[in-house]
Design a protein around this motif. Structure first.
Motif, short mmCIF file in Angstrom:
data_model
loop_
_atom_site.label_atom_id
_atom_site.label_comp_id
_atom_site.label_asym_id
_atom_site.label_seq_id
_atom_site.Cartn_x
_atom_site.Cartn_y
_atom_site.Cartn_z
N SER A 1 32.94 -10.91 6.91
CA SER A 1 31.95 -11.54 6.04
C SER A 1 31.32 -12.75 6.71
N GLU A 2 32.13 -13.54 7.40
CA GLU A 2 31.61 -14.73 8.10
C GLU A 2 30.71 -14.33 9.26
N LYS B 1 27.07 -13.27 8.56
CA LYS B 1 26.05 -14.31 8.42
C LYS B 1 25.26 -14.45 9.72
N VAL C 1 38.98 -19.41 9.17
CA VAL C 1 38.96 -18.53 8.00
C VAL C 1 40.41 -18.22 7.64
N ARG D 1 37.40 -11.12 5.33
CA ARG D 1 36.76 -12.44 5.31
C ARG D 1 36.14 -12.76 6.67
N VAL E 1 29.40 -20.91 11.63
CA VAL E 1 30.36 -19.85 11.39
C VAL E 1 31.72 -20.20 11.99
#
Length: 218
Positions: free
Chosen positions: A183-184, A187, A62, A180, A58
């Motif tokens: 979203s990362e 995970k 980004v 974003r 991760v």
């Protein structure tokens, strides 16, 4: 051998049998505990290594990109003789700017509690905003008494960046970048939940993606 001696031998044999059985039970018990503990330790070590690897996966940059444009009119007057005479210089400037808003997730600070199976995110780095401008000058007018200088061009460049920064603040670019980011990090949330671990942010448990969103955006 008399009855008494036979009885003593029988009692001794019985005691020895129970002693051997007790010894075998102790060996089996401690052997079980040893191998079970070893397996549990190995599992925890494996889970911890897996989570650390996921954090590394991760931990990347980004980036959300955007493009902005504006028309800037620059004017400057140089006055003489108590404002009786004025020499003006002006320019029409087309400003094009490429903007990136990024989060370097390799800078995320976290703590792993392998005993309680908790990953605690301590801090997330602030977004990095980079503005790359391209200025094109049109209808430039000046005189020998008030010519364009390097100072004028620097001033125009600064004005352009300030104006673009205002456009960025009023645009959805930062919001998209944070989406974003969430979203990362989600995970990592999925991995921890799958493995039976907990993900926290500053000690507060994150159970779903919306929890992360509220924490980060708030």
């Amino acid at each position: 051998m008399g009855p008494t001696e036979k009885t003593k031998t029988s009692v001794f044999t019985e005691i020895r049998k129970w002693f051997i059985l007790a010894l075998i039970a102790l060996v089996l018990f401690f052997g079980y505990k040893y191998f079970t503990k070893k397996d549990e330790t190995s599992t925890v070590e494996y889970d911890t290594a897996l989570i650390e690897q996921q954090i590394k996966n991760v931990g990347k940059l980004v980036v959300t990109e955007g493009h902005f444009a504006e028309v800037l009119t620059y004017k400057d007057n140089k006055k003489y003789l108590g404002n009786l005479i004025a020499f003006e210089k002006k320019a029409l400037v087309i400003v094009n700017a490429d903007v990136t808003v990024g989060f370097d997730l390799s800078l995320v600070k976290y703590d792993i509690d392998s005993i309680n199976k908790v990953v605690n995110i301590i801090s997330i780095p602030k977004e990095e905003i980079k503005i790359s401008t391209d200025l094109k000058y049109y209808d430039t007018e000046s005189s020998r008494m008030n010519e364009f200088t390097g100072e004028d061009y620097n001033k125009i460049a600064k004005i352009a960046k300030v104006n673009i920064a205002k456009k960025i603040a009023n645009s959805p670019l930062k919001k998209n970048a944070k989406n974003r980011l969430i979203s990362e990090l989600s995970k990592l949330l999925i991995v921890t939940k799958t493995m039976g671990w907990k993900l926290q942010y500053n000690g507060e448990e994150m159970d779903k993606e919306t929890d992360l969103g509220l924490k980060i955006k708030g």
